[in-house]
Design an enzyme around this catalytic site. Structure first.
Site, mmCIF file in Angstrom:
data_model
loop_
_atom_site.group_PDB
_atom_site.id
_atom_site.type_symbol
_atom_site.label_atom_id
_atom_site.label_comp_id
_atom_site.label_asym_id
_atom_site.label_seq_id
_atom_site.Cartn_x
_atom_site.Cartn_y
_atom_site.Cartn_z
ATOM 1 N N ASP A 26 0.825 -1.218 0.000
ATOM 2 C CA ASP A 26 0.000 0.000 0.000
ATOM 3 C C ASP A 26 0.859 1.268 0.000
ATOM 4 O O ASP A 26 1.992 1.269 0.463
ATOM 5 C CB ASP A 26 -0.923 -0.013 1.224
ATOM 6 C CG ASP A 26 -2.070 0.988 1.086
ATOM 7 O OD1 ASP A 26 -2.436 1.327 -0.065
ATOM 8 O OD2 ASP A 26 -2.593 1.433 2.120
ATOM 9 N N ARG A 48 -0.080 7.757 -2.584
ATOM 10 C CA ARG A 48 0.468 8.829 -1.748
ATOM 11 C C ARG A 48 1.924 9.093 -2.094
ATOM 12 O O ARG A 48 2.386 10.230 -2.094
ATOM 13 C CB ARG A 48 0.318 8.469 -0.259
ATOM 14 C CG ARG A 48 -1.092 8.722 0.249
ATOM 15 C CD ARG A 48 -1.354 7.998 1.547
ATOM 16 N NE ARG A 48 -1.507 6.570 1.334
ATOM 17 C CZ ARG A 48 -1.434 5.659 2.291
ATOM 18 N NH1 ARG A 48 -1.173 6.031 3.522
ATOM 19 N NH2 ARG A 48 -1.610 4.384 2.013
ATOM 20 N N ARG A 98 -1.083 9.095 -9.795
ATOM 21 C CA ARG A 98 -1.124 7.860 -9.021
ATOM 22 C C ARG A 98 -0.522 6.688 -9.804
ATOM 23 O O ARG A 98 0.135 5.812 -9.235
ATOM 24 C CB ARG A 98 -2.580 7.536 -8.629
ATOM 25 C CG ARG A 98 -3.220 8.565 -7.697
ATOM 26 C CD ARG A 98 -4.669 8.158 -7.392
ATOM 27 N NE ARG A 98 -4.751 6.796 -6.897
ATOM 28 C CZ ARG A 98 -4.572 6.457 -5.620
ATOM 29 N NH1 ARG A 98 -4.331 7.385 -4.720
ATOM 30 N NH2 ARG A 98 -4.656 5.194 -5.258
ATOM 31 N N HIS A 133 2.153 3.460 -9.031
ATOM 32 C CA HIS A 133 1.996 2.024 -9.305
ATOM 33 C C HIS A 133 3.181 1.509 -10.126
ATOM 34 O O HIS A 133 3.683 0.415 -9.896
ATOM 35 C CB HIS A 133 0.692 1.762 -10.055
ATOM 36 C CG HIS A 133 -0.536 2.143 -9.273
ATOM 37 N ND1 HIS A 133 -0.690 1.814 -7.951
ATOM 38 C CD2 HIS A 133 -1.654 2.833 -9.623
ATOM 39 C CE1 HIS A 133 -1.863 2.280 -7.513
ATOM 40 N NE2 HIS A 133 -2.468 2.910 -8.507
ATOM 41 N N ASN A 191 -10.914 -2.831 -5.080
ATOM 42 C CA ASN A 191 -10.171 -1.940 -5.983
ATOM 43 C C ASN A 191 -10.849 -1.785 -7.355
ATOM 44 O O ASN A 191 -10.570 -0.838 -8.094
ATOM 45 C CB ASN A 191 -8.727 -2.406 -6.181
ATOM 46 C CG ASN A 191 -7.839 -2.198 -4.966
ATOM 47 O OD1 ASN A 191 -6.900 -2.960 -4.726
ATOM 48 N ND2 ASN A 191 -8.109 -1.160 -4.158
ATOM 49 N N ARG A 201 2.348 -4.737 6.146
ATOM 50 C CA ARG A 201 1.592 -3.731 5.416
ATOM 51 C C ARG A 201 2.432 -2.478 5.312
ATOM 52 O O ARG A 201 2.869 -1.930 6.330
ATOM 53 C CB ARG A 201 0.253 -3.401 6.078
ATOM 54 C CG ARG A 201 -0.516 -2.361 5.236
ATOM 55 C CD ARG A 201 -1.954 -2.177 5.642
ATOM 56 N NE ARG A 201 -2.624 -1.294 4.695
ATOM 57 C CZ ARG A 201 -3.887 -1.401 4.301
ATOM 58 N NH1 ARG A 201 -4.627 -2.365 4.777
ATOM 59 N NH2 ARG A 201 -4.405 -0.554 3.435
ATOM 60 N N ARG A 211 -4.730 -1.798 9.125
ATOM 61 C CA ARG A 211 -5.940 -2.583 8.854
ATOM 62 C C ARG A 211 -5.622 -3.669 7.838
ATOM 63 O O ARG A 211 -4.593 -3.619 7.164
ATOM 64 C CB ARG A 211 -7.076 -1.684 8.356
ATOM 65 C CG ARG A 211 -6.741 -0.828 7.145
ATOM 66 C CD ARG A 211 -7.995 -0.092 6.638
ATOM 67 N NE ARG A 211 -7.675 0.842 5.579
ATOM 68 C CZ ARG A 211 -7.552 2.167 5.737
ATOM 69 N NH1 ARG A 211 -7.723 2.718 6.934
ATOM 70 N NH2 ARG A 211 -7.266 2.937 4.706
ATOM 71 N N SER A 256 -7.852 -4.759 5.360
ATOM 72 C CA SER A 256 -8.472 -4.506 4.053
ATOM 73 C C SER A 256 -8.872 -5.784 3.299
ATOM 74 O O SER A 256 -8.563 -5.946 2.119
ATOM 75 C CB SER A 256 -7.533 -3.654 3.186
ATOM 76 O OG SER A 256 -7.253 -2.425 3.822
ATOM 77 N N GLU A 283 1.623 -13.002 12.526
ATOM 78 C CA GLU A 283 2.242 -11.817 13.139
ATOM 79 C C GLU A 283 2.117 -10.648 12.153
ATOM 80 O O GLU A 283 2.356 -10.820 10.956
ATOM 81 C CB GLU A 283 3.726 -12.078 13.432
ATOM 82 C CG GLU A 283 3.966 -13.205 14.426
ATOM 83 C CD GLU A 283 3.424 -12.877 15.817
ATOM 84 O OE1 GLU A 283 3.455 -11.686 16.207
ATOM 85 O OE2 GLU A 283 2.977 -13.816 16.509
#
Ligand code: IPE
Ligand code: IPE
Ligand code: MG
Length: 247
Positions: free
Chosen positions: A21, A25, A34, A38, A69, A189, A195, A197, A208
């Protein structure tokens, strides 16, 4: 390199799953589109696969595209599909050379034919490989995976192939998208959000979790090693007491 030497070989997780993720940003911070994020994210994918292979991780699952998505703006979805297709095509030779087996989980029926073809080709051509398993979660949702499993399970119960009284966790898990994949030991993550997701909901019961603020396009081997060093220090108790685990 210093860091890497200190990793204990017996504490390397067998299966690392990654929620990649922060691409958007990363790009936004640099005044880029964006899509550019990617595109850079693919560099991280290449680096992490190489590093995971070097470190002796057996299974790597990459959350590349969630079912949710599909609700993004159409041009972003189209571009992501194009990138994926390009990746599957351009990396296949290296993947084959390194003895890596490509697998995938998700609702394949929603993928564009061109992507599906490349994916199936990669899976087909690498099916005998055993060095490492690279799993793409594509058009994937954890809840939907459970629903799909239940649907098949109900069919089997109706046909008399499954005795409802005999159903247990082990039998249930055989109905998941790819039952040969062990549960993840470590879930990473990137991008700082704490989260899951809709990722691997059944499989992460005792996984873990490691969250890092590093955005996916910046993620490299050193960051993976940092996560593994953190993992090494964890005590996985599976409901028991610390004293029980140690004895
Ligand atoms: C992850 O990066 C890539 C995919 C979900 C396909 P994002 O695109 O979600 O990046 P952010 O979270 O908006 O920064
Ligand atoms: C999770 O990232 C999905 C992938 C990395 C493929 P999202 O960016 O879609 O997750 P949310 O929307 O922030 O929860
Ligand atoms: Mg995101």
């Amino acid at each position: 390199m210093m860091q890497e030497r200190r990793l204990q070989p017996d504490a390397i997780p067998r299966h690392v799953a990654i929620i990649m993720d922060g691409n958007g940003r990363w790009a936004q911070d640099r005044g880029l589109s964006r899509i550019e994020g990617h595109r850079q994210g693919l560099e991280a994918v290449r680096a992490v696969i190489r590093a995971a292979h070097e470190l002796g991780i057996e299974f790597v699952t990459l959350y590349a595209f969630s079912l949710e998505n599909w609700n993004r703006p159409q041009d972003e979805v189209d571009e992501l599909m194009r990138l994926l297709e390009h990746y599957l095509e351009s990396e296949l030779d290296e993947v084959i050379r390194n003895g890596i087996r490509v697998r995938s989980i998700g609702r394949r029926d929603r993928l564009p034919t061109s992507v599906l073809e490349k994916l199936e080709k990669a899976e087909q051509k690498t099916r005998e490989n055993r060095e490492m398993h690279l799993v793409f979660a594509l058009s994937y949702g954890g809840r939907q995976e459970i629903v799909d499993a239940v649907r098949q399970l109900l069919r089997d119960a109706e046909n008399g192939k499954l005795d409802p009284e005999a159903l247990d966790e082990k039998t249930f898990a055989e109905y998941l998208y790819d039952p040969e994949i062990p549960d993840p030991d470590l879930l990473i993550r990137t991008g700082g959000e704490s989260r899951v997701s809709n990722f691997l909901l059944w499989q992460i019961a005792y996984t873990e979790i490691f969250v890092t603020d590093v955005r996916w396009p910046d993620f490299r081997k050193d960051h993976l090693v940092e996560a593994l060093r953190d993992y090494e220090r964890r005590e996985r108790r599976f409901g028991r007491t610390s004293a029980q685990v140690r004895s």
